[in-house]
Design a protein around this motif. Structure first.
Motif, short mmCIF file in Angstrom:
data_model
loop_
_atom_site.label_atom_id
_atom_site.label_comp_id
_atom_site.label_asym_id
_atom_site.label_seq_id
_atom_site.Cartn_x
_atom_site.Cartn_y
_atom_site.Cartn_z
N GLN A 1 0.81 -1.22 0.00
CA GLN A 1 0.00 0.00 0.00
C GLN A 1 0.85 1.27 0.00
O GLN A 1 0.50 2.24 -0.66
CB GLN A 1 -0.98 -0.02 1.17
CG GLN A 1 -2.11 -0.98 0.88
CD GLN A 1 -2.65 -1.67 2.10
OE1 GLN A 1 -1.98 -1.75 3.12
NE2 GLN A 1 -3.86 -2.20 1.98
N TRP B 1 -4.82 -5.66 -11.22
CA TRP B 1 -5.12 -4.52 -12.11
C TRP B 1 -4.04 -4.39 -13.17
O TRP B 1 -4.32 -4.26 -14.36
CB TRP B 1 -5.23 -3.26 -11.25
CG TRP B 1 -5.39 -1.99 -11.99
CD1 TRP B 1 -6.55 -1.50 -12.54
CD2 TRP B 1 -4.38 -1.01 -12.24
NE1 TRP B 1 -6.30 -0.28 -13.12
CE2 TRP B 1 -4.98 0.05 -12.95
CE3 TRP B 1 -3.03 -0.92 -11.93
CZ2 TRP B 1 -4.27 1.18 -13.36
CZ3 TRP B 1 -2.33 0.21 -12.34
CH2 TRP B 1 -2.96 1.23 -13.04
N GLN C 1 0.77 3.93 -3.02
CA GLN C 1 0.44 5.33 -2.72
C GLN C 1 1.54 6.27 -3.21
O GLN C 1 1.26 7.32 -3.79
CB GLN C 1 0.21 5.52 -1.21
CG GLN C 1 -0.49 6.79 -0.86
CD GLN C 1 -1.81 6.97 -1.60
OE1 GLN C 1 -2.66 6.10 -1.63
NE2 GLN C 1 -1.99 8.12 -2.23
N ASP D 1 -9.96 -12.77 -8.68
CA ASP D 1 -8.89 -12.10 -9.41
C ASP D 1 -8.97 -12.38 -10.91
O ASP D 1 -8.74 -11.49 -11.73
CB ASP D 1 -7.52 -12.53 -8.88
CG ASP D 1 -7.24 -12.00 -7.49
OD1 ASP D 1 -7.92 -11.05 -7.06
OD2 ASP D 1 -6.32 -12.53 -6.83
N LEU E 1 -6.85 3.44 -9.93
CA LEU E 1 -6.84 2.24 -9.09
C LEU E 1 -7.49 2.57 -7.75
O LEU E 1 -7.03 3.45 -7.03
CB LEU E 1 -5.41 1.74 -8.88
CG LEU E 1 -5.23 0.52 -7.98
CD1 LEU E 1 -5.91 -0.71 -8.57
CD2 LEU E 1 -3.75 0.26 -7.76
N ARG E 2 -8.57 1.88 -7.44
CA ARG E 2 -9.33 2.19 -6.23
C ARG E 2 -8.77 1.47 -4.99
O ARG E 2 -8.80 2.00 -3.90
CB ARG E 2 -10.78 1.79 -6.42
CG ARG E 2 -11.47 2.62 -7.46
CD ARG E 2 -12.93 2.26 -7.56
NE ARG E 2 -13.49 2.88 -8.76
CZ ARG E 2 -14.25 2.28 -9.62
NH1 ARG E 2 -14.62 1.05 -9.42
NH2 ARG E 2 -14.70 2.92 -10.67
N SER E 3 -8.31 0.24 -5.19
CA SER E 3 -7.88 -0.57 -4.06
C SER E 3 -6.42 -0.96 -4.24
O SER E 3 -6.07 -1.70 -5.15
CB SER E 3 -8.77 -1.81 -3.99
OG SER E 3 -8.35 -2.65 -2.98
N GLU E 4 -5.56 -0.46 -3.34
CA GLU E 4 -4.13 -0.70 -3.46
C GLU E 4 -3.77 -2.18 -3.47
O GLU E 4 -2.86 -2.60 -4.16
CB GLU E 4 -3.35 0.00 -2.33
CG GLU E 4 -3.12 1.47 -2.56
CD GLU E 4 -4.20 2.35 -1.95
OE1 GLU E 4 -5.08 1.81 -1.25
OE2 GLU E 4 -4.17 3.56 -2.19
N GLU E 5 -4.50 -2.98 -2.68
CA GLU E 5 -4.16 -4.41 -2.60
C GLU E 5 -4.47 -5.16 -3.89
O GLU E 5 -4.01 -6.28 -4.09
CB GLU E 5 -4.83 -5.09 -1.40
CG GLU E 5 -6.33 -5.05 -1.38
CD GLU E 5 -6.89 -3.81 -0.71
OE1 GLU E 5 -8.12 -3.67 -0.74
OE2 GLU E 5 -6.13 -3.00 -0.17
N LYS E 6 -5.21 -4.55 -4.80
CA LYS E 6 -5.52 -5.17 -6.10
C LYS E 6 -4.57 -4.69 -7.20
O LYS E 6 -4.84 -4.90 -8.37
CB LYS E 6 -6.97 -4.85 -6.51
CG LYS E 6 -8.00 -5.46 -5.61
CD LYS E 6 -8.00 -6.96 -5.77
CE LYS E 6 -9.07 -7.58 -4.91
NZ LYS E 6 -9.04 -9.03 -5.00
#
Length: 175
Positions: free
Chosen positions: A5, A71, A9, A141, A62-67
């Motif tokens: 994350q 992505w 970021q 996924d 990208l909305r979700s860092e863990e994805k």
């Protein structure tokens, strides 16, 4: 310690070195996926470069860092598909011979059986089976990577496995 994350970021804030570290973390997976589409190391590297540029430009989406990796891989697959469509398309026989070297099996017989069975699937179904069982992606996924609904992925896996069992003489796992 590597914090996904934090690196995502920093990348969103324009730090290209953080973005490159993210890609380095899964370098072999990214290369193997690109190579499995292009069948050529130079084309695979070109696709990775193009996908990296696109991903860095669109990173704020990208909305979700863990994805991040799912992505990025979906972008990479789209770039590879476009590349394969514009270049001469390899035969499915060539495709399977190149896939052979990417995975380890217990015996040569296993390799031949799996290659023969995968050859009998449609391209999208083959991709789904490879992502699920040879690359160990979750169904969620895979749905994101393939840009398909989760229920469609589940149905295609079920139908593909049923089809493969039928083509393999109805054999089931001996575990």
């Amino acid at each position: 310690m590597y914090n996904l994350q934090d690196f995502v970021q920093k990348s969103k804030n324009g730090d290209i070195s953080a973005f490159m570290e993210l890609l380095k973390e899964k370098e072999s997976l990214i290369y193997n996926i690109a190579f499995s589409y292009t069948k050529n190391p130079y084309d695979a590297e070109d696709c990775i470069s193009e996908a990296s540029i696109k991903a860095f430009d669109k990173l704020k989406q990208l909305r979700s860092e863990e994805k991040f990796y799912c992505w990025f891989i979906s972008i990479l697959i789209n770039v590879c598909r476009k590349n394969v469509k514009t270049s001469k398309s390899p035969s499915s026989e060539e495709d399977l011979h190149n896939i052979r070297d990417e995975f380890s099996y217990q015996s040569v017989d296993d390799k031949l059986i799996i290659e023969d069975l995968l050859c009998k699937l449609k391209e999208d179904d083959r991709e789904i089976i490879v992502l699920r069982y040879l690359k160990d992606y979750s169904i969620k996924d895979i749905a994101m990577i393939m840009d398909m609904p989760l229920s469609t992925i589940k149905t295609r896996i079920y139908r593909s496995l049923a089809y493969l069992r039928e083509k393999n003489g109805g054999m089931k796992n001996e575990y």
